[in-house]
Write an enzyme that holds these catalytic residues in place. Structure first.
Site, PDB file in Angstrom:
ATOM      1  N   LYS A  74       0.783  -1.372   0.059  1.00 56.85           N
ATOM      2  CA  LYS A  74       0.247  -0.080  -0.061  1.00 56.85           C
ATOM      3  C   LYS A  74       0.813   1.363  -0.064  1.00 56.85           C
ATOM      4  CE  LYS A  74      -0.900  -0.081   4.918  1.00 56.85           C
ATOM      5  NZ  LYS A  74      -1.725  -0.107   6.174  1.00 56.85           N
ATOM      6  N   ASP A  94      -5.579   0.898   2.496  1.00 52.29           N
ATOM      7  CA  ASP A  94      -5.394   1.295   3.904  1.00 52.29           C
ATOM      8  C   ASP A  94      -6.691   1.234   4.705  1.00 52.29           C
ATOM      9  OD1 ASP A  94      -6.931   3.416   3.144  1.00 52.29           O
ATOM     10  OD2 ASP A  94      -5.496   4.959   3.671  1.00 52.29           O
TER      11      ASP A  94
END
Length: 256
Positions: free
Chosen positions: A140, A172
């Site tokens: 991420k 996230d």
């Protein structure tokens, strides 16, 4: 199935919105404004390197992400950068949003602080950063870093630029929760963080059908998330977009 009908609803709504409207919303993103302030203060090369480093350590924050980026923008727009690596490590020690895992953040920043990203070829930059920090390209903070570097490019050059479709959305907690709130997954946000590739696959499908690449969808989810989770539509996200992420009960702020 509910997920299939909700996916169709999300696609239809975002297709009507279109990439041009998303690009307009990006200019209101606190992350964009923070990056732009730093780039204007220090120039494209130094500004993009600072923004890159901040993106790489933007995890497990002690506060809201918007406030973390606003602090970054203010900190470096007021600082005369003499030694980029040293100055960034000092920033990590100073920031109230980076109190968890300070040494781990510093270690990661040190791996990349001498690297100069190629803003013309962000696909190449992603591959190189993946090697430098020792993480998968889908991780991420890596894909998020590419989004932030595109902000640096757009601000420096005064242009909009649409990112490639093959760079996935960074999953996230906010993205995980909104994906669940929209009814696109039947497992909870905490599990979605572990199964991030499944979440990325869903948003890849949305991207293909709407013509809005995943990293631009990320901005839309990020800004909409402020309204969904906190009841603060500070950036003028269309109501029909916010409504997509209020399908499940419990996905409205307490005041509603």
């Amino acid at each position: 199935m509910a997920a299939e009908s909700q996916l169709k609803r999300v696609i239809e709504t975002l297709r009507r919105l279109g990439i041009e409207e998303v690009l307009k919303l990006e200019r209101r993103d606190p992350q964009y404004r923070a990056v732009c302030n730093v780039v204007k203060r220090h120039g494209e090369t130094v500004g993009s390197r600072l923004a890159m480093l901040n993106a790489l350590i933007s995890y497990r924050l002690t506060g809201k992400g918007e406030e973390h980026w606003e602090y970054f923008g203010k900190y470096f727009s007021q600082l005369e950068v003499i030694d980029l690596c040293r100055d960034f490590l000092k920033y990590i020690e100073t920031s109230p949003f980076l109190k968890i895992g300070v040494e781990a953040r510093k270690k990661r920043a040190l791996k990349a602080c001498d690297y100069v990203p190629n803003l013309e070829d962000l696909g190449l930059t992603l591959r190189q950063l993946s090697h430098i920090v020792g993480a998968r390209r889908e991780q991420k903070t890596l894909v998020f870093t590419i989004k932030i570097l595109n902000y640096a490019y757009m601000c420096s050059r005064g242009v909009n630029r649409v990112l490639p479709f093959d760079i996935p959305i960074p999953v996230d907690y906010r993205v995980a929760r909104l994906t669940w709130c929209a009814g696109l997954i039947d497992f909870p946000p905490e599990e979605a963080l572990r199964r991030y590739e499944a979440v990325q696959k869903i948003w890849d499908a949305v991207a293909r059908e709407t013509g809005i690449p995943p990293l631009h969808l990320d901005t839309l989810l990020w800004l909409a998330g402020r309204a969904v989770l906190y009841g603060e539509n500070l950036h003028g996200v269309p109501k029909e977009v916010i409504a997509l992420f209020q399908w499940r009960g419990g996905c409205r702020p307490p005041s509603e």
